[in-house]
Write an enzyme that holds these catalytic residues in place. Structure first.
Site, PDB file in Angstrom:
ATOM      1  N   HIS A 198      47.837  42.644  45.160  1.00  0.00           N
ATOM      2  CA  HIS A 198      46.463  42.505  45.657  1.00  0.00           C
ATOM      3  C   HIS A 198      45.561  43.442  44.857  1.00  0.00           C
ATOM      4  O   HIS A 198      46.049  44.327  44.153  1.00  0.00           O
ATOM      5  CB  HIS A 198      46.384  42.892  47.139  1.00  0.00           C
ATOM      6  CG  HIS A 198      46.694  44.336  47.394  1.00  0.00           C
ATOM      7  ND1 HIS A 198      47.974  44.843  47.366  1.00  0.00           N
ATOM      8  CD2 HIS A 198      45.890  45.398  47.644  1.00  0.00           C
ATOM      9  CE1 HIS A 198      47.944  46.139  47.595  1.00  0.00           C
ATOM     10  NE2 HIS A 198      46.690  46.510  47.756  1.00  0.00           N
ATOM     11  N   ASP A 200      42.267  46.148  45.703  1.00  0.00           N
ATOM     12  CA  ASP A 200      41.646  46.805  46.854  1.00  0.00           C
ATOM     13  C   ASP A 200      40.185  46.361  46.922  1.00  0.00           C
ATOM     14  O   ASP A 200      39.475  46.413  45.921  1.00  0.00           O
ATOM     15  CB  ASP A 200      41.726  48.331  46.718  1.00  0.00           C
ATOM     16  CG  ASP A 200      43.161  48.823  46.830  1.00  0.00           C
ATOM     17  OD1 ASP A 200      44.008  48.071  47.354  1.00  0.00           O
ATOM     18  OD2 ASP A 200      43.443  49.955  46.383  1.00  0.00           O
ATOM     19  N   HIS A 256      47.807  45.364  42.027  1.00  0.00           N
ATOM     20  CA  HIS A 256      48.946  46.278  42.139  1.00  0.00           C
ATOM     21  C   HIS A 256      49.786  45.889  43.343  1.00  0.00           C
ATOM     22  O   HIS A 256      49.365  45.067  44.164  1.00  0.00           O
ATOM     23  CB  HIS A 256      48.459  47.736  42.229  1.00  0.00           C
ATOM     24  CG  HIS A 256      47.445  47.992  43.297  1.00  0.00           C
ATOM     25  ND1 HIS A 256      46.111  47.628  43.183  1.00  0.00           N
ATOM     26  CD2 HIS A 256      47.558  48.554  44.525  1.00  0.00           C
ATOM     27  CE1 HIS A 256      45.461  47.966  44.273  1.00  0.00           C
ATOM     28  NE2 HIS A 256      46.317  48.527  45.123  1.00  0.00           N
ATOM     29  N   ARG A 266      60.059  55.746  50.759  1.00  0.00           N
ATOM     30  CA  ARG A 266      58.783  56.015  50.086  1.00  0.00           C
ATOM     31  C   ARG A 266      57.697  56.132  51.143  1.00  0.00           C
ATOM     32  O   ARG A 266      57.643  55.332  52.086  1.00  0.00           O
ATOM     33  CB  ARG A 266      58.449  54.865  49.120  1.00  0.00           C
ATOM     34  CG  ARG A 266      57.081  55.011  48.466  1.00  0.00           C
ATOM     35  CD  ARG A 266      56.892  53.978  47.361  1.00  0.00           C
ATOM     36  NE  ARG A 266      55.502  53.641  47.193  1.00  0.00           N
ATOM     37  CZ  ARG A 266      54.643  54.317  46.417  1.00  0.00           C
ATOM     38  NH1 ARG A 266      55.058  55.369  45.738  1.00  0.00           N
ATOM     39  NH2 ARG A 266      53.390  53.947  46.334  1.00  0.00           N
TER      40      ARG A 266
HETATM   41  C1  GA4 Z   1      44.340  45.547  50.869  1.00  0.00           C
HETATM   42  C2  GA4 Z   1      43.875  47.013  50.745  1.00  0.00           C
HETATM   43  C3  GA4 Z   1      43.956  47.786  52.077  1.00  0.00           C
HETATM   44  O1  GA4 Z   1      45.315  48.140  52.347  1.00  0.00           O
HETATM   45  C4  GA4 Z   1      43.400  46.956  53.253  1.00  0.00           C
HETATM   46  C5  GA4 Z   1      44.231  45.690  53.361  1.00  0.00           C
HETATM   47  C6  GA4 Z   1      43.904  44.740  54.515  1.00  0.00           C
HETATM   48  C7  GA4 Z   1      44.809  44.970  55.735  1.00  0.00           C
HETATM   49  O2  GA4 Z   1      45.943  45.398  55.597  1.00  0.00           O
HETATM   50  O3  GA4 Z   1      44.345  44.652  56.845  1.00  0.00           O
HETATM   51  C8  GA4 Z   1      44.048  43.313  53.930  1.00  0.00           C
HETATM   52  C9  GA4 Z   1      44.122  43.495  52.375  1.00  0.00           C
HETATM   53  C10 GA4 Z   1      43.744  44.936  52.154  1.00  0.00           C
HETATM   54  C11 GA4 Z   1      43.212  42.508  51.620  1.00  0.00           C
HETATM   55  C12 GA4 Z   1      43.220  41.062  52.206  1.00  0.00           C
HETATM   56  C13 GA4 Z   1      43.344  41.050  53.739  1.00  0.00           C
HETATM   57  C14 GA4 Z   1      42.891  42.376  54.297  1.00  0.00           C
HETATM   58  C15 GA4 Z   1      45.234  42.472  54.406  1.00  0.00           C
HETATM   59  C16 GA4 Z   1      44.802  41.083  54.074  1.00  0.00           C
HETATM   60  C17 GA4 Z   1      45.628  40.065  54.045  1.00  0.00           C
HETATM   61  C18 GA4 Z   1      43.325  47.790  54.517  1.00  0.00           C
HETATM   62  C19 GA4 Z   1      42.091  46.340  52.866  1.00  0.00           C
HETATM   63  O4  GA4 Z   1      40.982  46.779  53.071  1.00  0.00           O
HETATM   64  O5  GA4 Z   1      42.313  45.133  52.231  1.00  0.00           O
END
Ligand code: GA4
Length: 324
Positions: A198, A200, A256, A266
């Site tokens: 994904h 961020d 990443h 981890r």
């Molecule tokens: C990826 C980055 C962060 O961990 C996060 C994730 C979020 C979640 O875990 O709720 C998301 C993911 C993240 C992107 C797409 C959506 C939202 C899970 C998901 C399937 C907290 C964020 O802000 O985006």
């Protein structure tokens, strides 16, 4: 001394598997030099490490201890802080659209009220946890703002707080994520995904992890480069989608993932520096020119977040905001 080593993209399978050393930037070095290195790393990799960052060791240790303490609790107790909808404790389910990984986590909004509420659901005496999180978030926000100001300086944007103001806003939607990737017992389970690929969505991510490898970045489609977990005194920093938009695509929000491929646990702690929901994300005019017109239309963080949360983890979203 400023240490910044820039590896070139891999050319064969063997190189693909070798750990890369991200640029390691000493924040105590000469300021204009530091800002240049940060800009270069953000343009080339979207990732770098910082040392001599000024975050006190006791602040990091207190947060790490609380994080280990939380994950070592019995499942029934951890589940009192769940489900992560969207904040709280989650186990294997990531987000709300069916994503899955070999990870358990605690996702916290960084506003002190929210931290306080979550702490109360987990602990009989929540004071230690709450203080550790508040202290850590405050110190990491300062570090993130310092890095964002160095970025603005390096990009020669006159208003150097143009990016950091988003994080300093009292309504900032920043998050803290504590991740626990339990060790795998069986050899055939090697290379399983802890947290799938994904980018961020936010502005800047500051990641702290223990000395167990797992983070991999994909600077080019189809290539995965393991990032070495050393030095232990460093924070890993990466550019998020919102900063890619704010720099008109000059800085890269790079895909990443985290692998579970070891017999050791981890642990990682990620701070995601985000704007306030109603903040408008638009590139400063100094970064635009007739040759470099706006790549993205202005959007609010709320809009971007909705686009993010309605999709799967690995989906790209920034291109929906591109000017046609
Ligand atoms: C990826 C980055 C962060 O961990 C996060 C994730 C979020 C979640 O875990 O709720 C998301 C993911 C993240 C992107 C797409 C959506 C939202 C899970 C998901 C399937 C907290 C964020 O802000 O985006």
């Amino acid at each position: 001394m400023v240490v910044a080593h820039h590896p070139s993209p891999p050319s064969n399978q063997q190189e693909k598997l070798r750990d890369i050393e991200l640029p390691i930037i000493d924040l105590m070095a000469e300021r204009s030099e530091v800002s240049k290195l940060i800009v270069k790393a953000s343009e080339n990799f979207g990732f770098f490490k910082v040392i001599n960052h000024g975050v006190p060791q006791h602040v990091i240790k207190a947060m790490e201890d609380e994080s280990y303490g939380f994950f070592s609790k019995p499942p029934s107790q951890k589940q009192r802080a769940g489900p992560a909808n969207p904040y709280g404790y989650g186990c294997k389910n990531i987000g709300l659209n069916g994503d899955y990984g070999e990870v358990e986590y605690l996702l916290l909004h960084t506003n002190p009220l929210s931290i306080s509420q979550t702490s109360n659901t987990i602990f009989n005496d929540p004071t230690l946890f709450r203080c550790a999180v508040n202290g850590y978030v405050e110190a990491i926000r300062e570090l993130a703002c310092e890095i964002l100001e160095l970025m603005a300086e390096g990009l020669r944007v006159p208003e150097t707080s143009v990016f950091s103001n988003f994080l300093r806003n009292a309504d900032s939607d920043s998050l803290l994520r504590l991740n626990h990737y339990p060790p795998l017992q069986l050899l055939q389970l090697q290379n399983r995904i802890g947290f799938g690929e994904h980018t961020d969505p936010q502005i800047l991510t500051i990641l702290r992890s223990n000395d167990v490898p797992g983070l991999q970045i994909s600077p080019q489609d189809g290539f995965w480069l393991p990032v070495s977990p050393h030095p232990s005194t460093a924070f890993c920093v990466n550019v998020g989608d919102a900063l890619q938009a704010l720099t008109n695509g000059r800085f890269l929000s790079v895909r990443h993932r985290a692998m579970v491929n070891t017999c050791r646990t981890r642990m990682s702690m990620a701070y995601f520096g985000a704007p306030a929901p109603n903040a408008r994300i638009a590139c400063p005019p100094e970064l635009l020119s007739p040759h470099k017109p706006n790549l993205y239309r202005p959007f609010t963080w709320d809009e971007y977040k909705k686009a993010t949360y309605s999709r799967k983890l690995g989906d790209s979203r920034l291109h929906f905001f591109r000017v046609q």
